[in-house]
Design a protein around this motif. Structure first.
Motif, PDB file in Angstrom:
ATOM      1  N   THR A 197      49.503  28.731  52.969  1.00  0.00           N
ATOM      2  CA  THR A 197      49.066  28.113  51.574  1.00  0.00           C
ATOM      3  C   THR A 197      48.848  26.617  51.598  1.00  0.00           C
ATOM      4  O   THR A 197      49.091  25.927  52.367  1.00  0.00           O
ATOM      5  CB  THR A 197      50.177  28.585  50.666  1.00  0.00           C
ATOM      6  OG1 THR A 197      49.752  28.101  49.397  1.00  0.00           O
ATOM      7  CG2 THR A 197      51.620  27.614  51.068  1.00  0.00           C
ATOM      8  N   LEU A 225      44.971  34.896  47.630  1.00  0.00           N
ATOM      9  CA  LEU A 225      45.143  34.910  46.116  1.00  0.00           C
ATOM     10  C   LEU A 225      44.903  33.375  45.630  1.00  0.00           C
ATOM     11  O   LEU A 225      45.337  32.327  46.542  1.00  0.00           O
ATOM     12  CB  LEU A 225      46.388  35.150  45.850  1.00  0.00           C
ATOM     13  CG  LEU A 225      46.722  36.877  46.150  1.00  0.00           C
ATOM     14  CD1 LEU A 225      47.340  37.070  47.658  1.00  0.00           C
ATOM     15  CD2 LEU A 225      47.668  37.384  45.072  1.00  0.00           C
ATOM     16  N   ASP A 226      44.752  33.255  44.638  1.00  0.00           N
ATOM     17  CA  ASP A 226      44.512  31.788  43.914  1.00  0.00           C
ATOM     18  C   ASP A 226      45.542  31.706  42.955  1.00  0.00           C
ATOM     19  O   ASP A 226      45.748  32.548  42.121  1.00  0.00           O
ATOM     20  CB  ASP A 226      43.105  31.507  43.794  1.00  0.00           C
ATOM     21  CG  ASP A 226      42.369  32.327  42.363  1.00  0.00           C
ATOM     22  OD1 ASP A 226      42.538  31.602  41.145  1.00  0.00           O
ATOM     23  OD2 ASP A 226      42.162  33.477  42.565  1.00  0.00           O
ATOM     24  N   TYR A 227      45.741  30.105  42.502  1.00  0.00           N
ATOM     25  CA  TYR A 227      46.205  29.863  41.351  1.00  0.00           C
ATOM     26  C   TYR A 227      45.626  28.609  40.705  1.00  0.00           C
ATOM     27  O   TYR A 227      45.255  27.711  41.606  1.00  0.00           O
ATOM     28  CB  TYR A 227      47.756  29.099  41.638  1.00  0.00           C
ATOM     29  CG  TYR A 227      48.496  28.637  40.484  1.00  0.00           C
ATOM     30  CD1 TYR A 227      49.175  29.590  39.630  1.00  0.00           C
ATOM     31  CD2 TYR A 227      48.706  27.181  40.402  1.00  0.00           C
ATOM     32  CE1 TYR A 227      49.918  28.968  38.579  1.00  0.00           C
ATOM     33  CE2 TYR A 227      49.265  26.819  39.480  1.00  0.00           C
ATOM     34  CZ  TYR A 227      50.044  27.632  38.520  1.00  0.00           C
ATOM     35  OH  TYR A 227      50.772  26.835  37.533  1.00  0.00           O
ATOM     36  N   PHE A 228      45.378  28.943  39.526  1.00  0.00           N
ATOM     37  CA  PHE A 228      44.251  28.099  38.660  1.00  0.00           C
ATOM     38  C   PHE A 228      44.951  27.524  37.497  1.00  0.00           C
ATOM     39  O   PHE A 228      45.671  28.508  36.830  1.00  0.00           O
ATOM     40  CB  PHE A 228      43.007  28.408  38.353  1.00  0.00           C
ATOM     41  CG  PHE A 228      42.046  27.816  37.392  1.00  0.00           C
ATOM     42  CD1 PHE A 228      41.014  27.213  38.119  1.00  0.00           C
ATOM     43  CD2 PHE A 228      42.348  27.736  36.269  1.00  0.00           C
ATOM     44  CE1 PHE A 228      40.265  26.402  37.072  1.00  0.00           C
ATOM     45  CE2 PHE A 228      41.321  26.661  35.429  1.00  0.00           C
ATOM     46  CZ  PHE A 228      40.343  26.099  35.909  1.00  0.00           C
ATOM     47  N   ALA A 229      45.361  26.244  37.257  1.00  0.00           N
ATOM     48  CA  ALA A 229      46.269  25.830  36.280  1.00  0.00           C
ATOM     49  C   ALA A 229      45.606  24.566  35.449  1.00  0.00           C
ATOM     50  O   ALA A 229      44.963  23.905  36.083  1.00  0.00           O
ATOM     51  CB  ALA A 229      47.594  25.401  36.743  1.00  0.00           C
ATOM     52  N   GLY A 289      45.675  36.685  41.613  1.00  0.00           N
ATOM     53  CA  GLY A 289      45.618  35.123  41.498  1.00  0.00           C
ATOM     54  C   GLY A 289      46.093  35.078  39.984  1.00  0.00           C
ATOM     55  O   GLY A 289      46.786  36.241  39.510  1.00  0.00           O
ATOM     56  N   GLU A 290      46.307  33.974  39.656  1.00  0.00           N
ATOM     57  CA  GLU A 290      47.040  33.637  38.538  1.00  0.00           C
ATOM     58  C   GLU A 290      46.356  32.526  37.751  1.00  0.00           C
ATOM     59  O   GLU A 290      45.955  31.454  38.421  1.00  0.00           O
ATOM     60  CB  GLU A 290      48.460  33.037  38.643  1.00  0.00           C
ATOM     61  CG  GLU A 290      49.109  32.504  37.527  1.00  0.00           C
ATOM     62  CD  GLU A 290      49.534  33.544  36.584  1.00  0.00           C
ATOM     63  OE1 GLU A 290      49.960  32.909  35.460  1.00  0.00           O
ATOM     64  OE2 GLU A 290      49.414  34.599  36.544  1.00  0.00           O
ATOM     65  N   THR A 291      45.939  32.569  36.498  1.00  0.00           N
ATOM     66  CA  THR A 291      45.346  31.768  35.516  1.00  0.00           C
ATOM     67  C   THR A 291      46.357  31.221  34.651  1.00  0.00           C
ATOM     68  O   THR A 291      47.055  31.839  33.953  1.00  0.00           O
ATOM     69  CB  THR A 291      44.457  32.012  34.903  1.00  0.00           C
ATOM     70  OG1 THR A 291      43.090  32.785  35.761  1.00  0.00           O
ATOM     71  CG2 THR A 291      43.541  31.136  33.972  1.00  0.00           C
ATOM     72  N   ALA A 292      46.853  29.915  34.512  1.00  0.00           N
ATOM     73  CA  ALA A 292      47.984  29.151  33.826  1.00  0.00           C
ATOM     74  C   ALA A 292      47.349  28.238  32.946  1.00  0.00           C
ATOM     75  O   ALA A 292      46.654  27.191  33.222  1.00  0.00           O
ATOM     76  CB  ALA A 292      48.958  28.720  34.829  1.00  0.00           C
ATOM     77  N   TYR A 331      42.166  20.215  36.018  1.00  0.00           N
ATOM     78  CA  TYR A 331      42.673  21.731  36.379  1.00  0.00           C
ATOM     79  C   TYR A 331      43.209  21.370  37.767  1.00  0.00           C
ATOM     80  O   TYR A 331      43.000  20.443  38.569  1.00  0.00           O
ATOM     81  CB  TYR A 331      41.837  22.768  36.422  1.00  0.00           C
ATOM     82  CG  TYR A 331      40.517  22.444  37.121  1.00  0.00           C
ATOM     83  CD1 TYR A 331      40.480  22.782  38.575  1.00  0.00           C
ATOM     84  CD2 TYR A 331      39.394  22.021  36.648  1.00  0.00           C
ATOM     85  CE1 TYR A 331      39.490  22.608  39.271  1.00  0.00           C
ATOM     86  CE2 TYR A 331      38.137  21.943  37.426  1.00  0.00           C
ATOM     87  CZ  TYR A 331      38.206  22.291  38.752  1.00  0.00           C
ATOM     88  OH  TYR A 331      37.058  21.991  39.422  1.00  0.00           O
ATOM     89  N   LEU A 368      44.559  23.473  41.874  1.00  0.00           N
ATOM     90  CA  LEU A 368      44.190  24.611  42.333  1.00  0.00           C
ATOM     91  C   LEU A 368      45.231  24.806  43.374  1.00  0.00           C
ATOM     92  O   LEU A 368      45.613  23.845  44.210  1.00  0.00           O
ATOM     93  CB  LEU A 368      42.848  24.794  43.049  1.00  0.00           C
ATOM     94  CG  LEU A 368      41.441  25.162  41.896  1.00  0.00           C
ATOM     95  CD1 LEU A 368      40.360  24.908  43.097  1.00  0.00           C
ATOM     96  CD2 LEU A 368      41.570  26.261  41.688  1.00  0.00           C
TER      97      LEU A 368
END
Length: 348
Positions: A63, A105-109, A139-142, A153, A155
């Motif tokens: 990660t 998988l990605d996390y975008f906040a 993934g997740e968009t927060a 943003y 990542l």
């Protein structure tokens, strides 16, 4: 009677999030590979390693993020390549252990979701996954009002790969005399940008300024060149020369002096000839303009070498040639020697 408070009034737009999911489904679908099971939308993502062809696999995970390179992408309003960086920073770590990336998988906040911006970012992530041969499976968009300034943003990425147990790297056969090959970086990659930004601010450059070391390009053009993905070239030589490849090292934060020893036994060190390659112009400019000490240069930046391949001496020339055929620029940096002190010795 006053109307009750809604989530949208609080700054979170569920409809925008749903619209983003619909836009990125085709991007994720285009990255499907053997072992992929479901499309986006479930609570969890599935992957079948047996369908990917493994019989006795070890799973390898990684990660990472892209650090303050994000500040440059946001300042330049250029969001289509930062996702490639995200994938590269994760999957390049997998190949160090001989693993093939399977899924990502990605996390975008962000504080307020811009569907257009997020789509551009995730388009880059999908491109990175395609280049690495792995599937974007979730993934997740927060959307978090108050956490980020307007237009900002963050990542993060997570990836899982697999390697047959018998092929795990680094090899226990590593020995003095093994050759150290360096694969050229594509630029600054995704480490050291806090120092880059400090040098630029101190000398009154902004990201739209012409880069003195790159004719016809701005600082943003040069600095946003995405991190190089080394997966396909490294896996190709690993398949062709399974007994000759002793190890890989991804040269990230800490540079050669701190990353290369991570894959070496305590009895061996790498003797590196700095004359084996030329410091790329962006690094030469940073060093000169920022008056960066040698110690900090080598431990902050990749300095032109993004991946190292350690290979048995009899096969080194053939491995280097195949890597070149895969599109890599390859330098013979030096060799392994018996360790008497530091894990890496930089020689003129």
């Amino acid at each position: 009677m006053s109307k009750g408070a809604t989530y949208q009034q609080a700054g979170v737009n569920i409809d925008a999030g749903n619209a983003l999911i619909e836009r990125i489904k085709p991007l994720a679908r285009a990255t499907r590979r053997s072992g992929s099971v479901d499309d986006l939308g479930g609570f969890g993502a599935l992957f079948d390693p047996r369908q990917a062809g493994y019989t006795d696999p070890l799973l390898v995970s990684s990660t990472d993020g892209v650090g303050t390179k994000l500040k440059i992408a946001q300042a330049a309003n250029k969001h289509d390549t930062i996702g490639i960086d995200l994938v590269a920073m994760c999957v390049n770590d997998l190949v160090v252990q001989g693993a093939e990336p399977l899924f990502f998988l990605d996390y975008f906040a962000t504080g307020k979701l811009s569907v257009d911006t997020a789509e551009q970012v995730i388009k880059g992530i999908a491109e990175g996954c395609t280049l690495a041969g792995c599937a974007l499976i979730g993934g997740e968009t927060a959307e978090m009002p108050g956490m980020y300034a307007d237009g900002e943003y963050d990542l993060a990425g997570f990836t899982v790969g697999a390697v047959e147990r018998s092929r795990l790297l680094p090899s226990k056969t590593m020995e003095a005399g093994d050759v150290v090959l360096g694969l050229a970086s594509s630029g600054v990659h995704s480490n050291g940008f806090s120092l880059v930004r400090h040098i630029m601010a101190t000398h009154k450059f902004d990201f739209s300024s012409p880069a003195p070391f790159a004719a016809g390009k701005t600082f943003a053009d040069v600095l946003l060149v995405p991190t190089k993905l080394y997966v396909k070239g490294c896996l190709a030589v690993l398949r062709s020369f399974p007994d000759a490849i002793r190890g890989f090292a991804h040269i990230t934060g800490g540079g050669l002096p701190e990353n290369l020893p991570r894959v070496l036994p305590k009895t061996l060190a790498a003797e590196i000839r700095m004359s084996a390659w030329t410091l790329p112009p962006v690094f030469a400019w940073l060093k000169e303009t920022g008056k960066v000490p040698d110690h900090d240069m080598w431990r902050t930046f990749n300095c032109g070498i993004g991946m190292v391949c350690i290979v048995s001496k009899p096969q080194a020339a053939k491995v280097a040639e195949q890597l070149r055929q895969q599109g890599e620029t390859v330098y013979e940096l030096g060799a392994l020697v018996a360790r008497t002190g530091e894990g890496v010795m930089l020689r003129d």
